[in-house]
Design a protein around this motif. Sequence first.
Motif, PDB file in Angstrom:
ATOM      1  N   ASP A 244       9.313 -10.949  -1.050  1.00 30.75           N
ATOM      2  CA  ASP A 244       7.637 -10.768  -1.239  1.00 30.75           C
ATOM      3  C   ASP A 244       7.315 -10.716   0.504  1.00 30.75           C
ATOM      4  N   ARG A 245       8.106 -11.862   1.217  1.00 24.29           N
ATOM      5  CA  ARG A 245       7.980 -11.407   2.856  1.00 24.29           C
ATOM      6  C   ARG A 245       7.974 -10.133   2.923  1.00 24.29           C
ATOM      7  N   LEU A 246       9.235  -8.944   2.648  1.00 24.31           N
ATOM      8  CA  LEU A 246       9.262  -8.218   3.488  1.00 24.31           C
ATOM      9  C   LEU A 246       8.270  -7.367   3.079  1.00 24.31           C
ATOM     10  N   ARG A 247       7.957  -7.138   2.047  1.00 23.25           N
ATOM     11  CA  ARG A 247       7.197  -7.059   1.545  1.00 23.25           C
ATOM     12  C   ARG A 247       5.289  -6.655   1.613  1.00 23.25           C
TER      13      ARG A 247
ATOM     14  N   HIS B  99       4.941  -7.830   4.882  1.00 24.76           N
ATOM     15  CA  HIS B  99       5.015  -7.719   6.324  1.00 24.76           C
ATOM     16  C   HIS B  99       5.103  -5.303   6.024  1.00 24.76           C
ATOM     17  N   ASP B 100       5.554  -4.847   5.352  1.00 19.65           N
ATOM     18  CA  ASP B 100       5.213  -3.765   5.175  1.00 19.65           C
ATOM     19  C   ASP B 100       4.106  -3.247   5.102  1.00 19.65           C
ATOM     20  N   GLY B 101       3.202  -4.168   3.956  1.00 20.44           N
ATOM     21  CA  GLY B 101       2.476  -3.986   4.247  1.00 20.44           C
ATOM     22  C   GLY B 101       1.231  -3.928   4.927  1.00 20.44           C
TER      23      GLY B 101
ATOM     24  N   LEU C 217       2.196  -3.483   8.114  1.00 18.73           N
ATOM     25  CA  LEU C 217       2.399  -1.681   8.876  1.00 18.73           C
ATOM     26  C   LEU C 217       1.781  -0.657   8.767  1.00 18.73           C
ATOM     27  N   ARG C 218       1.425  -0.802   7.539  1.00 21.52           N
ATOM     28  CA  ARG C 218       1.187   0.144   6.680  1.00 21.52           C
ATOM     29  C   ARG C 218      -0.462  -0.056   7.330  1.00 21.52           C
ATOM     30  N   ASP C 219      -0.935  -0.987   6.955  1.00 21.71           N
ATOM     31  CA  ASP C 219      -2.581  -1.172   7.345  1.00 21.71           C
ATOM     32  C   ASP C 219      -2.820  -0.759   9.000  1.00 21.71           C
TER      33      ASP C 219
ATOM     34  N   GLU D   2      -1.268   1.375  11.033  1.00 20.18           N
ATOM     35  CA  GLU D   2      -0.981   2.686  10.546  1.00 20.18           C
ATOM     36  C   GLU D   2      -2.058   3.743  10.480  1.00 20.18           C
TER      37      GLU D   2
END
Length: 141
Positions: free
Chosen positions: A30-33, A35-37, A39-41, A43
């Motif tokens: 969940d933490r990785l997911r 964090h990916d969110g 990064l997408r924001d 970008e």
Amino acid sequence: MSAASRVTLGMAVTVSTAIIGYVHYKQSADRLRLHDGVLRDVEQQQRRKHENTYSLQQQIDITKQLKAKEASSNSPNTPIPPPITPSQGNLQAETDTNATQTPSSQEAELQQQGVEGSEEVLQAKAEAANQDAPSPPSDNI
């Protein structure tokens, strides 16, 4: 201790360990997911910023073109200041009548008048060329 109680204790410890392991694994996933969110924001914000900058630059260029177009269409309507000397007045009248002519016809007329080498004529030619030339687009982004 009986065999049944040992099996029950072993099963309870195994199930508890499996549940604890699964919970820790799920938390890290969940933490990785999340964090990916983030990064997408970031970008997406950068992409929007570049798109907005590009749109703003296009609007600035269009505004410059419209102002230049309005200035060129309004230039015949602007009043001519009174001439200070007769030669300057004649030069102003020549440049006003030559503004609607093509550069080749302007040069032919000036050669007929015999004033091709004068500095005022060269200045008038440069001004006429600058009015007709489009402004280069700026590369500021």
